[in-house]
Design an enzyme around this catalytic site. Structure first.
Site, PDB file in Angstrom:
ATOM      1  N   ARG A   1     -33.971  -1.545 -18.598  1.00 11.25           N
ATOM      2  CA  ARG A   1     -34.541  -2.026 -20.042  1.00 11.25           C
ATOM      3  C   ARG A   1     -35.692  -1.063 -18.675  1.00 11.25           C
ATOM      4  O   ARG A   1     -36.112  -1.349 -17.870  1.00 11.25           O
ATOM      5  CB  ARG A   1     -34.879  -2.594 -20.875  1.00 11.25           C
ATOM      6  CG  ARG A   1     -35.563  -3.742 -19.724  1.00 11.25           C
ATOM      7  CD  ARG A   1     -35.862  -4.864 -20.670  1.00 11.25           C
ATOM      8  NE  ARG A   1     -36.026  -6.058 -20.020  1.00 11.25           N
ATOM      9  CZ  ARG A   1     -36.354  -7.661 -20.407  1.00 11.25           C
ATOM     10  NH1 ARG A   1     -36.869  -7.187 -21.939  1.00 11.25           N
ATOM     11  NH2 ARG A   1     -36.647  -8.450 -19.546  1.00 11.25           N
TER      12      ARG A   1
ATOM     13  N   HIS B   1     -32.847  -7.663  -7.127  1.00 12.27           N
ATOM     14  CA  HIS B   1     -33.664  -7.154  -5.757  1.00 12.27           C
ATOM     15  C   HIS B   1     -32.297  -5.934  -5.826  1.00 12.27           C
ATOM     16  O   HIS B   1     -30.943  -6.095  -5.894  1.00 12.27           O
ATOM     17  CB  HIS B   1     -33.585  -7.420  -4.635  1.00 12.27           C
ATOM     18  CG  HIS B   1     -34.214  -9.336  -5.008  1.00 12.27           C
ATOM     19  ND1 HIS B   1     -35.175  -8.858  -5.280  1.00 12.27           N
ATOM     20  CD2 HIS B   1     -34.082 -10.651  -4.993  1.00 12.27           C
ATOM     21  CE1 HIS B   1     -35.391 -10.265  -5.071  1.00 12.27           C
ATOM     22  NE2 HIS B   1     -35.141 -11.361  -4.718  1.00 12.27           N
ATOM     23  N   THR B   2     -33.462  -4.461  -5.917  1.00 10.91           N
ATOM     24  CA  THR B   2     -31.885  -3.561  -5.602  1.00 10.91           C
ATOM     25  C   THR B   2     -32.814  -3.436  -3.847  1.00 10.91           C
ATOM     26  O   THR B   2     -33.783  -3.118  -3.598  1.00 10.91           O
ATOM     27  CB  THR B   2     -32.786  -2.323  -6.620  1.00 10.91           C
ATOM     28  OG1 THR B   2     -32.770  -2.735  -7.540  1.00 10.91           O
ATOM     29  CG2 THR B   2     -31.768  -1.433  -6.242  1.00 10.91           C
TER      30      THR B   2
ATOM     31  N   THR C   1     -31.867  -5.849 -16.478  1.00 14.59           N
ATOM     32  CA  THR C   1     -31.648  -5.725 -17.852  1.00 14.59           C
ATOM     33  C   THR C   1     -31.737  -4.120 -18.167  1.00 14.59           C
ATOM     34  O   THR C   1     -30.768  -3.282 -18.725  1.00 14.59           O
ATOM     35  CB  THR C   1     -32.429  -6.296 -19.223  1.00 14.59           C
ATOM     36  OG1 THR C   1     -33.279  -5.368 -18.108  1.00 14.59           O
ATOM     37  CG2 THR C   1     -32.467  -7.434 -18.647  1.00 14.59           C
TER      38      THR C   1
ATOM     39  N   GLY D   1     -36.799  -7.443  -2.103  1.00 12.74           N
ATOM     40  CA  GLY D   1     -35.154  -7.281  -1.703  1.00 12.74           C
ATOM     41  C   GLY D   1     -35.517  -6.514  -0.735  1.00 12.74           C
ATOM     42  O   GLY D   1     -34.860  -7.337   0.325  1.00 12.74           O
TER      43      GLY D   1
ATOM     44  N   ASP E   1     -40.518  -6.731  -8.832  1.00 16.95           N
ATOM     45  CA  ASP E   1     -39.905  -5.279  -9.063  1.00 16.95           C
ATOM     46  C   ASP E   1     -41.129  -4.750  -7.891  1.00 16.95           C
ATOM     47  O   ASP E   1     -41.101  -3.935  -7.665  1.00 16.95           O
ATOM     48  CB  ASP E   1     -40.050  -4.520 -10.163  1.00 16.95           C
ATOM     49  CG  ASP E   1     -39.437  -5.528 -10.613  1.00 16.95           C
ATOM     50  OD1 ASP E   1     -38.073  -5.944 -10.852  1.00 16.95           O
ATOM     51  OD2 ASP E   1     -39.752  -5.016 -12.651  1.00 16.95           O
TER      52      ASP E   1
ATOM     53  N   GLY F   1     -40.653   4.061   1.433  1.00 18.93           N
ATOM     54  CA  GLY F   1     -39.240   5.449   1.493  1.00 18.93           C
ATOM     55  C   GLY F   1     -38.502   3.734   0.866  1.00 18.93           C
ATOM     56  O   GLY F   1     -38.731   2.502   1.055  1.00 18.93           O
TER      57      GLY F   1
HETATM   58  P1  GDP Z   1     -38.017  -6.583  -6.126  1.00 17.17           P
HETATM   59  O1  GDP Z   1     -37.726  -7.989  -7.087  1.00 17.17           O
HETATM   60  O2  GDP Z   1     -39.178  -7.025  -5.892  1.00 17.17           O
HETATM   61  O3  GDP Z   1     -37.060  -6.741  -4.671  1.00 17.17           O
HETATM   62  O4  GDP Z   1     -38.440  -5.163  -6.754  1.00 17.17           O
HETATM   63  P2  GDP Z   1     -36.903  -4.534  -7.318  1.00 17.17           P
HETATM   64  O5  GDP Z   1     -35.726  -4.763  -6.095  1.00 17.17           O
HETATM   65  O6  GDP Z   1     -36.624  -4.392  -8.381  1.00 17.17           O
HETATM   66  O7  GDP Z   1     -37.288  -2.950  -7.069  1.00 17.17           O
HETATM   67  C1  GDP Z   1     -38.506  -2.062  -5.589  1.00 17.17           C
HETATM   68  C2  GDP Z   1     -37.274  -0.700  -6.025  1.00 17.17           C
HETATM   69  O8  GDP Z   1     -37.990   0.066  -5.517  1.00 17.17           O
HETATM   70  C3  GDP Z   1     -36.274  -0.347  -5.627  1.00 17.17           C
HETATM   71  O9  GDP Z   1     -35.123   0.347  -6.037  1.00 17.17           O
HETATM   72  C4  GDP Z   1     -35.802  -0.318  -3.895  1.00 17.17           C
HETATM   73  O10 GDP Z   1     -35.230   0.346  -3.319  1.00 17.17           O
HETATM   74  C5  GDP Z   1     -37.085   0.342  -4.461  1.00 17.17           C
HETATM   75  N1  GDP Z   1     -38.354   0.326  -3.062  1.00 17.17           N
HETATM   76  C6  GDP Z   1     -38.456  -0.504  -2.560  1.00 17.17           C
HETATM   77  N2  GDP Z   1     -39.486  -0.365  -1.539  1.00 17.17           N
HETATM   78  C7  GDP Z   1     -39.400   1.516  -1.739  1.00 17.17           C
HETATM   79  C8  GDP Z   1     -40.471   2.353  -1.079  1.00 17.17           C
HETATM   80  O11 GDP Z   1     -41.155   2.177  -0.813  1.00 17.17           O
HETATM   81  N3  GDP Z   1     -40.728   3.686  -1.928  1.00 17.17           N
HETATM   82  C9  GDP Z   1     -39.778   3.741  -2.895  1.00 17.17           C
HETATM   83  N4  GDP Z   1     -39.644   4.880  -3.074  1.00 17.17           N
HETATM   84  N5  GDP Z   1     -38.481   3.010  -3.232  1.00 17.17           N
HETATM   85  C10 GDP Z   1     -38.595   1.888  -2.846  1.00 17.17           C
END
Ligand code: GDP
Length: 424
Positions: free
Chosen positions: A304, A40-41, A302, A16, A12, A415
């Site tokens: 969670r 991944h989001t 999940t 992504g 996380d 961001g």
């Molecule tokens: P991954 O599994 O490593 O891809 O990570 P996730 O997707 O689970 O978590 C990253 C979260 O942080 C997602 O909701 C992204 O949209 C968000 N995100 C990624 N980079 C940034 C950032 O620089 N700033 C903010 N505020 N959110 C971010």
């Protein structure tokens, strides 16, 4: 040129987003390990997506997405995911699935669920996606490889053999309904129909692509500390999360991986059980969780709530080293803008001795965080596009972390959007 995008921590970290961003310049994006257990989001022009199996490059029409041989392939999840992106206006992605990938079967998910029930409070915090039973079977040589779907005789014989074996556990350990070979065969036939148009000798495809100078991205899942060998065993995932495994899980020469971009988050979060030295609790944690990521730190698969903590220099330095980092992408820095002061974990105290080396699990359980408090910048930094424009305290935070990591931070993410990035 092959680049890997991997995580330094517990997952996380924002891989992504970094993959989606780098995919603009890539031809091929490969998933090389893990399954639909983590997500991944990604936020881009089409909206917000939670992907579990598709690589983060599916949103461009110039890229090919590959599910490598190292992945735990859940065929129905892959198909639902393709459908869900197409339904929302994304051009139909070009997807290839390795003929050597193995498939997560419905009984893997059942066994995962039953085992979590059986362990109850002592569970590992599995997402019950069948990943641990899947990889156990792969290495026990009773998994189903995609190529085997096209050999009916083999399938018939193996369905009987697998049911015999699984039914011993189902009957005597879990006291649950038994598997029937006919039903298993039917499941396999369904998967064959769904997957047939995508099956490819992907390692040969990638070999050709490398020869012709294509840009390839390897996308890791989870992070260093969840690696079965180098992580916090046994609170780890079941496949290697390291860039080195990218060579195996994609089927390419290790020396072709020229850049290893390790994604490291500006604070810590973790899911599942296990020691988490810089963890914070109560209101302090709730506030960071609520403000974290994009819309809060809650699991993409999940839902969670994630466990929260301050940035951990010990764990992150180790996490970067074990990945073989060439570049650090430092993410989610904008989230810390609400703090007047930012604690950072700079050492572990174990039995009265302070260390900066990440220990094995038994010693890790005894570690207490040594914190150093840095001044916050206490303002919004989203929208800033150059390093020099960042507030002085913010740059000091980045430079402090970089020194502790011992690897260059070449990208700063401020961001969730594709353009929220500062190159150094
Ligand atoms: P991954 O599994 O490593 O891809 O990570 P996730 O997707 O689970 O978590 C990253 C979260 O942080 C997602 O909701 C992204 O949209 C968000 N995100 C990624 N980079 C940034 C950032 O620089 N700033 C903010 N505020 N959110 C971010």
């Amino acid at each position: 040129m092959v680049k890997a995008v991997v995580g330094a921590n517990w997952g996380d970290e924002g891989k992504g987003k970094i993959t989606d961003m780098l995919a603009r310049e890539a031809d091929i994006i490969v998933r090389f390990q893990g399954g639909a257990n983590a997500g991944h989001t990604i936020i881009n022009d089409y909206g917000k997506f939670a992907l579990h199996t598709l690589p983060s490059g599916v949103f461009y029409d110039h890229t090919t997405s590959i599910i490598g041989n190292g992945v735990a392939l859940n065929v129905p999840v892959l198909f639902d995911e393709i459908q869900s992106v197409v339904d929302r206006g994304v051009p139909k992605p070009k997807i290839l699935v390795s003929d050597r990938a193995q498939m997560v079967m419905s009984y893997h998910i059942l066994l995962d669920t039953y085992e979590e029930e059986r362990l109850a409070k002592k569970s590992f915090g599995s997402t019950k996606s069948g990943i641990a039973p899947f990889y156990s079977d792969k290495y026990a040589k009773i998994g189903f490889q995609v190529s085997e779907l096209f050999d009916e005789e083999l399938l018939k014989e193996k369905a009987v053999r697998v049911c015999e074996q699984k039914n011993v556990l189902l009957e005597h350990l879990y006291h649950k309904p038994l598997l029937q070979p006919e039903a298993l065969l039917k499941e396999l036939h369904g998967y064959k129909e769904m997957i047939a148009p995508y099956v490819c000798d992907t390692s040969s495809y990638l070999y050709e692509a490398i020869q012709s100078g294509k840009h390839i991205l390897l996308e890791g899942q989870l992070g260093s500390l969840k690696d079965p060998d180098h992580g916090i065993y046994p609170m780890v995932t079941s496949s290697s999360t390291l860039a080195a495994f990218g060579a195996i899980g994609a089927g390419i020469p290790p020396y072709e991986i020229g850049k290893i971009i390790t994604v490291c988050k500006a604070y810590s979060s973790a899911v599942g059980a296990g020691a988490f030295v810089s963890e914070i609790f109560g209101q302090e944690a709730d506030e960071l969780r609520r403000r974290g990521g994009d819309g809060g730190e809650f699991g993409a698969t999940t839902g969670r709530p994630r466990r929260m903590g301050w940035f951990d220099c010990v764990a992150s330095r180790y996490g970067c080293r074990i990945q073989g980092t060439t570049d650090v992408a430092f993410t989610v820095l904008d989230v810390l803008g609400y703090l007047k002061e930012i604690p950072v974990c700079v050492g572990y105290e174990i039995d009265g001795v302070v260390t900066e080396e990440f220990p094995t699990t038994a010693r890790l359980a005894k570690a207490k965080p040594v914190l150093e408090v840095l001044p916050g910048w206490n303002c919004e930094i989203r929208g800033i596009r150059t390093y020099e424009e960042l507030p002085q305290n913010c740059r000091s935070y980045v430079e402090f972390v970089e020194k502790k990591l011992g690897f260059p931070i070449t990208m700063i993410s401020n961001g969730p959007g594709r353009d929220d990035i500062i190159y150094r």
